[in-house]
Scaffold this motif. Structure first.
Motif, PDB file in Angstrom:
ATOM      1  N   SER A 587     -18.073  11.202   8.420  1.00 32.04           N
ATOM      2  CA  SER A 587     -18.188   9.777   8.117  1.00 32.04           C
ATOM      3  C   SER A 587     -18.222   9.543   6.612  1.00 32.04           C
ATOM      4  N   GLU A 588     -18.668  10.542   5.847  1.00 32.15           N
ATOM      5  CA  GLU A 588     -18.623  10.441   4.388  1.00 32.15           C
ATOM      6  C   GLU A 588     -17.172  10.369   3.900  1.00 32.15           C
ATOM      7  N   ILE A 589     -16.298  11.103   4.559  1.00 29.16           N
ATOM      8  CA  ILE A 589     -14.868  11.034   4.212  1.00 29.16           C
ATOM      9  C   ILE A 589     -14.340   9.634   4.491  1.00 29.16           C
ATOM     10  N   ARG A 590     -14.702   9.095   5.647  1.00 30.92           N
ATOM     11  CA  ARG A 590     -14.204   7.771   6.020  1.00 30.92           C
ATOM     12  C   ARG A 590     -14.726   6.680   5.080  1.00 30.92           C
ATOM     13  N   GLN A 591     -15.938   6.852   4.593  1.00 25.29           N
ATOM     14  CA  GLN A 591     -16.439   5.884   3.625  1.00 25.29           C
ATOM     15  C   GLN A 591     -15.620   5.925   2.341  1.00 25.29           C
ATOM     16  N   SER A 592     -15.254   7.113   1.917  1.00 19.01           N
ATOM     17  CA  SER A 592     -14.415   7.233   0.725  1.00 19.01           C
ATOM     18  C   SER A 592     -13.024   6.652   0.982  1.00 19.01           C
ATOM     19  N   ILE A 593     -12.475   6.912   2.168  1.00 15.46           N
ATOM     20  CA  ILE A 593     -11.175   6.325   2.533  1.00 15.46           C
ATOM     21  C   ILE A 593     -11.228   4.804   2.413  1.00 15.46           C
ATOM     22  N   SER A 594     -12.338   4.216   2.834  1.00 13.39           N
ATOM     23  CA  SER A 594     -12.435   2.749   2.823  1.00 13.39           C
ATOM     24  C   SER A 594     -12.389   2.189   1.404  1.00 13.39           C
ATOM     25  N   ARG A 595     -12.754   2.992   0.406  1.00 16.45           N
ATOM     26  CA  ARG A 595     -12.743   2.531  -0.982  1.00 16.45           C
ATOM     27  C   ARG A 595     -11.448   2.875  -1.714  1.00 16.45           C
ATOM     28  N   VAL A 596     -10.707   3.869  -1.213  1.00 21.59           N
ATOM     29  CA  VAL A 596      -9.531   4.353  -1.935  1.00 21.59           C
ATOM     30  C   VAL A 596      -8.215   3.898  -1.303  1.00 21.59           C
ATOM     31  N   VAL A 597      -8.099   4.005   0.004  1.00 14.37           N
ATOM     32  CA  VAL A 597      -6.822   3.751   0.675  1.00 14.37           C
ATOM     33  C   VAL A 597      -6.654   2.255   0.897  1.00 14.37           C
ATOM     34  N   PRO A 598      -5.552   1.675   0.450  1.00 16.77           N
ATOM     35  CA  PRO A 598      -5.342   0.232   0.616  1.00 16.77           C
ATOM     36  C   PRO A 598      -5.446  -0.207   2.078  1.00 16.77           C
ATOM     37  N   ASP A 599      -6.044  -1.368   2.285  1.00 20.33           N
ATOM     38  CA  ASP A 599      -6.165  -2.013   3.601  1.00 20.33           C
ATOM     39  C   ASP A 599      -7.092  -1.258   4.551  1.00 20.33           C
ATOM     40  N   CYS A 600      -7.946  -0.366   4.022  1.00 19.89           N
ATOM     41  CA  CYS A 600      -8.825   0.428   4.877  1.00 19.89           C
ATOM     42  C   CYS A 600     -10.302   0.116   4.656  1.00 19.89           C
ATOM     43  N   ALA A 601     -10.626  -1.073   4.212  1.00 19.66           N
ATOM     44  CA  ALA A 601     -12.028  -1.453   4.044  1.00 19.66           C
ATOM     45  C   ALA A 601     -12.750  -1.321   5.382  1.00 19.66           C
ATOM     46  N   ALA A 602     -14.006  -0.844   5.329  1.00 18.18           N
ATOM     47  CA  ALA A 602     -14.812  -0.623   6.542  1.00 18.18           C
ATOM     48  C   ALA A 602     -14.064   0.253   7.544  1.00 18.18           C
ATOM     49  N   TYR A 603     -13.384   1.258   7.020  1.00 21.97           N
ATOM     50  CA  TYR A 603     -12.504   2.090   7.831  1.00 21.97           C
ATOM     51  C   TYR A 603     -13.239   2.738   9.001  1.00 21.97           C
ATOM     52  N   GLY A 604     -14.352   3.376   8.721  1.00 22.27           N
ATOM     53  CA  GLY A 604     -15.080   4.090   9.772  1.00 22.27           C
ATOM     54  C   GLY A 604     -15.588   3.166  10.853  1.00 22.27           C
ATOM     55  N   GLU A 605     -16.160   2.046  10.448  1.00 21.19           N
ATOM     56  CA  GLU A 605     -16.704   1.103  11.418  1.00 21.19           C
ATOM     57  C   GLU A 605     -15.623   0.548  12.338  1.00 21.19           C
ATOM     58  N   LYS A 606     -14.483   0.223  11.757  1.00 22.30           N
ATOM     59  CA  LYS A 606     -13.400  -0.341  12.569  1.00 22.30           C
ATOM     60  C   LYS A 606     -12.769   0.717  13.477  1.00 22.30           C
ATOM     61  N   ALA A 607     -12.648   1.953  12.968  1.00 22.92           N
ATOM     62  CA  ALA A 607     -12.063   3.017  13.781  1.00 22.92           C
ATOM     63  C   ALA A 607     -12.936   3.325  14.984  1.00 22.92           C
ATOM     64  N   ASP A 608     -14.241   3.148  14.845  1.00 20.14           N
ATOM     65  CA  ASP A 608     -15.170   3.452  15.934  1.00 20.14           C
ATOM     66  C   ASP A 608     -15.177   2.402  17.038  1.00 20.14           C
ATOM     67  N   GLN A 609     -14.567   1.266  16.814  1.00 25.78           N
ATOM     68  CA  GLN A 609     -14.483   0.264  17.870  1.00 25.78           C
ATOM     69  C   GLN A 609     -13.626   0.800  19.017  1.00 25.78           C
ATOM     70  N   PRO A 610     -13.898   0.417  20.258  1.00 26.31           N
ATOM     71  CA  PRO A 610     -13.053   0.878  21.376  1.00 26.31           C
ATOM     72  C   PRO A 610     -11.578   0.542  21.127  1.00 26.31           C
ATOM     73  N   GLY A 611     -10.746   1.551  21.098  1.00 28.26           N
ATOM     74  CA  GLY A 611      -9.333   1.340  20.814  1.00 28.26           C
ATOM     75  C   GLY A 611      -8.989   1.312  19.348  1.00 28.26           C
ATOM     76  N   GLY A 612     -10.007   1.321  18.465  1.00 29.79           N
ATOM     77  CA  GLY A 612      -9.753   1.347  17.031  1.00 29.79           C
ATOM     78  C   GLY A 612      -9.324   0.017  16.467  1.00 29.79           C
ATOM     79  N   PHE A 613      -8.473   0.049  15.451  1.00 25.76           N
ATOM     80  CA  PHE A 613      -8.012  -1.184  14.797  1.00 25.76           C
ATOM     81  C   PHE A 613      -6.581  -1.002  14.319  1.00 25.76           C
ATOM     82  N   VAL A 614      -5.954  -2.113  13.992  1.00 24.35           N
ATOM     83  CA  VAL A 614      -4.566  -2.106  13.525  1.00 24.35           C
ATOM     84  C   VAL A 614      -4.542  -2.424  12.034  1.00 24.35           C
ATOM     85  N   LEU A 615      -3.869  -1.578  11.275  1.00 29.88           N
ATOM     86  CA  LEU A 615      -3.748  -1.807   9.840  1.00 29.88           C
ATOM     87  C   LEU A 615      -2.911  -3.050   9.560  1.00 29.88           C
TER      88      LEU A 615
END
Length: 798
Positions: A587-615
């Motif tokens: 989850s530490e990696i995902r937090q870093s992804i949320s700050r670095v990769v465009p359009d991935c804010a709150a990446y971990g939280e959204k990925a954990d939703q049932p079915g994930g999320f769409v970029l």
């Protein structure tokens, strides 16, 4: 299955003995009960009953793991079946989760030279790799090595060279977390040499889409497929390469859609689908798919698309408000098509004008059209221009940014799109590097790195010294096999992170490492706690994946762990990158992804939703086009008819149904009627006669190039198949030696393996360097045959 226990089965499936290949009638429908039976039999054979049940019930489920195969999206959670998988997905899981292992004793028995004589098929069948192995300089056998010593060896090589002399290749199966860490390590090390498998499959798509709509990804969702009025499937064989797509096409048909298939070969999966999840697919005839099937000549797609644009303009079938508000370049496009040369269209496509007009009628009548394509379009010299013509047609009718419409490049590997999102790219955008610098405090290299083709050149020419492969089978995926193998052997160190033995492991540098990771189907307890990863599918949907199975060996490490350990061994601790924290908690990696990769804010939280999320996808979501002009771009491209000399054929390389990318699961291609072999070349029956052959003859395939050079692969059995005159097809990687390294798509540098001019010569034994069929038969009758041995290395002729 160990080596000895597998030899009996190997002898029954002799790859060199082409005479034992069985030719049957191609199937009339894809999937059905037979597909279920084949899949479950393969699962039980490899995994056993209990292990199969645990794996398959979790495959593609919300709380389970993502299929290692293709990147076709999952249905929404409420619409998933208990058995949410296809035949080839089961094969992928069974291949990875096999109970068969190979250990240090295997490598002690078999020298590298001996292993190099075997095919990829045989190597893969030996089982899972279970511990790190090293090939010392001058040694004949791989031997065990401690993980720490392996990382120290790799680090010693990396620190001894300029960073731009190292190459880090990534397979499309690598998770988002591992991909993010790999690009972070590589850029902290000091290079952008990050080629990936997309360089060889959909680089042309990414290039064309980025230049025309501003983003190199498809613009549709699975729901759009279901809602489309018209689906155009070009250069793609979903029945074999993306089987779950057939369910989506079936649903679209049920909803009233029409389907157009454009492909040289008549492929079963585009004709009819028997859905094993439904009674009509089990006991009925299934669903007819293609309403119009255009068997176009190989490389004729660009001309066809321009002819369709010409006809739509003539009929006024243009979404004028969309064109005026959202696009630029329309006037130049319309003026160019007004001068369309129909004789070139006729020559390039081989289609009648009535067929082309029928397709234009269907396009004109549709209010929502989706264009799907795969490597049948991307692997040509004019591939980028061809895909831009698809965009032209979509823009012309406003088929972008509305329900049931858009463009859909269908990716062939489960996370190849996600890896690119995470920064695996030799040409990273400046804003991504700026974000990386802000997050970690070092200035990443700004000079572009090497793609896959350029990486081979650098190794060949001595400009690169270390090759690290994060998954995959680079040697068998790349073109120009002899050149690629020579390049690999020129390296000081080759390192392969892989679950099973393959050709790339036995074509090595002066020193070599094999590092076995956990498979996606296996439990990851790195850091002493269950870890999950994330992946992205072809339609920009991101979701989590957690394997349920006990690992094949206690000595395996996760890919995240491997990359963090390499980084710790190689880089200065003064950089302050928290590798230990990343390893302990993903989850530490995902937090870093949320700050670095465009359009991935709150990446971990959204990925954990049932079915994930769409970029986000601006053209799809808001009809915004992030090009330089801020609008979608019509383009103009010339039509050059590929001139094939008399007595020659235009060859495309293809997969069999028992194959995923370079992994050969078996010797069956039942949809095309082939059993017990792979060295076949498909021709039109009239071409067989005209060239003086008969079906069943053995031929050598020789490619011819403008510089006068020739390349040969020997001893292929001639098989008649429904395709246009002048076209031919054969499986890769067996035919990769025919394709020169420099034969690439203009604008993307992707190998152009789908348009190779060849001649056929009777395999009469007069050429040196290959095994004559009668000799192979004699070897088998005398008990000396070994189906697993490679055919003699194809050679270049001058």
């Amino acid at each position: 299955m160990g080596y000895e226990s597998g030899m009996g089965r190997i002898a029954r499936e002799h790859e060199i003995d082409e005479a034992r290949i069985e030719i049957e009638e191609p199937k009339r429908a894809a999937a059905g009960v037979e597909a279920v039976a084949v899949a479950l039999k393969r699962a039980v054979q490899n995994m056993g009953v209990a292990r199969s049940g645990r794996a398959l019930l979790k495959l593609n489920q919300v709380s389970g793991f993502d299929c290692q195969g293709c990147a076709w999206p999952d249905p929404s959670p409420e619409h998933r079946h208990t058995a949410e998988f296809c035949e080839n997905g089961v094969k992928a899981v069974a291949d990875e989760a096999t109970r068969d292992n190979i250990d240090r004793d295997f490598f002690a028995r078999h020298s590298v030279d001996e292993l190099a004589e075997h095919t990829d098929y045989w190597l893969n069948r030996q089982g899972r790799l279970t511990e790190p192995m090293v090939l010392r300089e001058g040694a004949t056998h791989y031997e065990p090595i401690d993980w720490a010593d392996a990382f120290a060896l790799a680090a010693r090589h990396l620190r001894a060279i300029d960073p731009d002399q190292a190459i880090f290749y990534t397979s499309g199966k690598v998770s988002n977390e591992a991909a993010y860490l790999l690009q972070l390590f590589v850029r902290a090390y000091g290079t952008n040499n990050l080629p990936d498998c997309s360089n060889m499959c959909h680089e042309s798509s990414g290039t064309a889409l980025s230049e025309t709509i501003g983003i190199g990804k498809g613009s549709v969702s699975l729901e759009d497929i279901h809602r489309a009025e018209l689906l155009v499937v070009m250069g793609q064989n979903p029945g074999t390469n993306h089987p779950r797509m057939l369910s989506a096409l079936e649903q679209a048909k049920k909803n009233g859609a029409r389907i157009i298939a454009v492909n040289p070969l008549k492929e079963t999966g585009l004709v009819r689908f028997r859905n094993p999840q439904k009674a009509t697919g089990v006991i009925g005839r299934g669903t007819a798919l293609a309403d119009l099937y255009l068997q176009i000549r190989t490389n004729g797609d660009l001309a066809l698309l321009q002819a369709l644009g010409h006809l739509l303009l003539e009929r006024g079938a243009v979404d004028q408000p969309f064109v005026e508000q959202y696009t630029q370049g329309f006037d130049d496009y319309a003026a160019a098509l007004k001068e369309l040369d129909w004789e070139k269209v006729d020559a390039a496509t081989g289609l009648s004008r009535e067929q082309i007009r029928e397709m234009a009628d269907l396009l004109a009548d549709s209010r929502a059209t989706i264009f799907c394509w795969a490597m049948g379009l991307t692997q040509h010299h004019n591939a980028v221009a061809t895909i831009k013509e698809i965009v032209n047609l979509a823009l012309l009718q406003g088929n972008m940014g509305k329900p049931g419409a858009g463009v859909c490049p269908v990716r062939g590997h489960s996370n190849v799109q996600g890896d690119r999102t995470m920064g695996i790219w030799e040409r990273p955008p400046e804003h991504f590097l700026d974000n990386l610098q802000a997050e970690f405090g070092f200035d990443p290299p700004r000079e572009h790195g090497l793609d896959s083709v350029a990486a081979i050149r650098a190794l060949r020419d001595g400009d690169a010294k270390v090759f690290w492969s994060q998954g995959g089978n680079f040697v068998s995926a790349a073109p120009d096999t002899s050149v690629t193998e020579e390049a690999m052997r020129n390296a000081a160190l080759t390192v392969h992170v892989g679950t099973k033995l393959n050709r790339s492991h036995v074509v090595h540098g002066r020193e070599a490492l094999i590092l076995p990771p956990l498979g996606r189907s296996e439990r990851d307890l790195t850091g002493g706690t269950p870890q999950r990863i994330t992946v992205e599918d072809s339609m920009s949907s991101v979701h989590t994946s957690m394997g349920p199975l006990k690992p094949a060996s206690p000595h395996l490490r996760s890919e995240v762990d491997i990359i963090c350990s390499l980084a710790e061994a190689t880089l200065s601790a003064d950089l302050g990158i928290p590798w230990s924290a990343f390893r302990a908690d993903y989850s530490e990696i995902r937090q870093s992804i949320s700050r670095v990769v465009p359009d991935c804010a709150a990446y971990g939280e959204k990925a954990d939703q049932p079915g994930g999320f769409v970029l986000p996808h601006p053209p799809r979501d808001r009809r915004e086009f992030p090009t330089e002009a801020g609008k979608a771009v019509f383009t103009v491209s010339p039509v050059d008819v590929l001139q094939v000399p008399e007595g020659r054929l235009l060859l495309q390389t293809i997969r069999s149904h028992d194959q995923f990318n370079t992994t050969i699961y078996g010797l069956s291609d039942r949809y095309r009627g082939i059993e017990n072999g792979r060295r076949v070349v498909f021709l039109h029956e009239d071409d067989i006669t005209a060239l003086g052959f008969a079906e069943g003859d053995f031929v050598d395939i020789i490619s011819e190039w403008e510089d006068g050079s020739e390349r040969q692969v020997p001893t292929f059995r001639v098989v008649a198949y429904d395709q246009p005159r002048g076209c031919a097809a054969a499986y890769y990687p067996e035919t990769n030696p025919l394709v020169p390294l420099d034969h690439t798509a203009e604008g993307s540098n992707q190998p152009a393996s789908k348009s190779v001019i060849v001649r056929l010569e009777r395999a009469d034994g007069t050429r040196t360097g290959y095994l004559h069929p009668s000799d192979a038969n004699k070897m088998v009758s005398e008990g000396r045959g070994d189906e697993g041995k490679r055919d003699v290395q194809p050679h270049q002729l001058s």
